[in-house]
Scaffold this active site. Structure first.
Site: not given
Ligand code: PEP
Length: 256
Positions: A9, A11, A99, A101, A171, A177, A217
């Site tokens: 992803n 983003k 997601h 976000e 997630e 992040g 992460s």
């Molecule tokens: C994500 O945005 O779906 C995600 C898992 O981000 P990150 O790997 O940066 O934590």
């Protein structure tokens, strides 16, 4: 036997040149390691303006293309939105929906995500449906309740055949992040719970085939342990997917 699936992803990152380059690096990395490509399904999800550019770079490879969101209508007066028909037309096979976000920064609700999922499935996209608890919800021991609600709300009214085109992504919001990934035990508990909810709502066959990705992460260092959990079928990768070397290492971990 479920195939492992690793999706990136991107983003709101990259520009056209970098998107083309990054996609090309992933394609080349996989071409050099056919055993990984055989064992792991791979996709990248660039920002909307670069979908066509990346589609071109992925041509002839096994790497799938995904959008990061879509609207629930096929067309019409929805300024600034992108429909599932458009995502499909530009070459997408996948769309990420729900997601964190979008849930927490744009206020998307389970009902809206469900509408989008129905539209995306109707127009031939595979949905990567994200669910996950906030830190406060985990601290209040509400993780499983939140997962149950988001799974139920997101998949409401879908048929068993439609569920075959849904991939779940667990997630935890506190892990996205932040550099603080869920432990393999925390991920396994959440994934097994989600699979049990899928069995309860759609039957054991759907549940046993359902791919459930971990996101938050996930990096080359923790990928081997996380991806080795029995109910972790791959990863949705944010930050590390912007570096082809790291993304490919996570794919390699999935291929073990
Ligand atoms: C994500 O945005 O779906 C995600 C898992 O981000 P990150 O790997 O940066 O934590």
């Amino acid at each position: 036997m479920r195939k492992k699936f690793v999706a990136g992803n991107w983003k709101m990152n990259t520009d056209a040149a970098r998107a083309r380059e990054l996609a090309g690096q992933v394609v080349a990395g996989l071409a050099a390691q056919p055993a990984w490509a055989a064992k792991v399904q791979v996709a990248v999800c660039p920002p909307f303006p670069y979908l066509a550019t990346v589609a071109e770079a992925l041509k002839g490879s096994s790497v799938g293309l995904g959008a990061q969101n879509c609207h629930h209508e096929a067309a019409g007066a929805f300024t600034g939105e992108v429909s599932p028909v458009m995502a499909k037309d530009v070459g997408c096979h996948y769309v990420i929906l729900g997601h964190s976000e979008r849930r927490h920064k744009m206020g998307e609700t389970d009902a809206q995500i469900n509408q989008k999922a129905k539209a995306a499935l109707q127009h031939g996209l595979t949905v990567i449906l994200c669910v996950g608890e906030t830190l406060a919800e985990r601290q209040e021991q509400r993780t499983l309740k939140v997962l149950e609600e988001q799974f139920h709300g997101g998949c409401l009214g879908l048929g068993k055949d439609q569920m075959a085109k849904v991939v779940l992504a667990y997630e935890p919001v506190w892990a996205i992040g932040t550099g603080h990934n869920a432990t393999p035990e925390q991920a396994q508990e959440a994934h097994a719970f989600l699979r049990s909810r899928a069995a309860a709502e759609f039957g054991p066959e759907v549940a046993s085939r359902l791919q459930i990705l971990y996101g938050g992460s996930l990096v080359p260092d923790n990928a081997p342990q996380l991806l080795a959990q029995p109910d972790v079928d791959g990863g949705l990768i944010g930050g590390a997917s912007l570096d082809a070397g790291k993304f490919l290492k996570i794919i390699e971990a999935g291929a073990r």
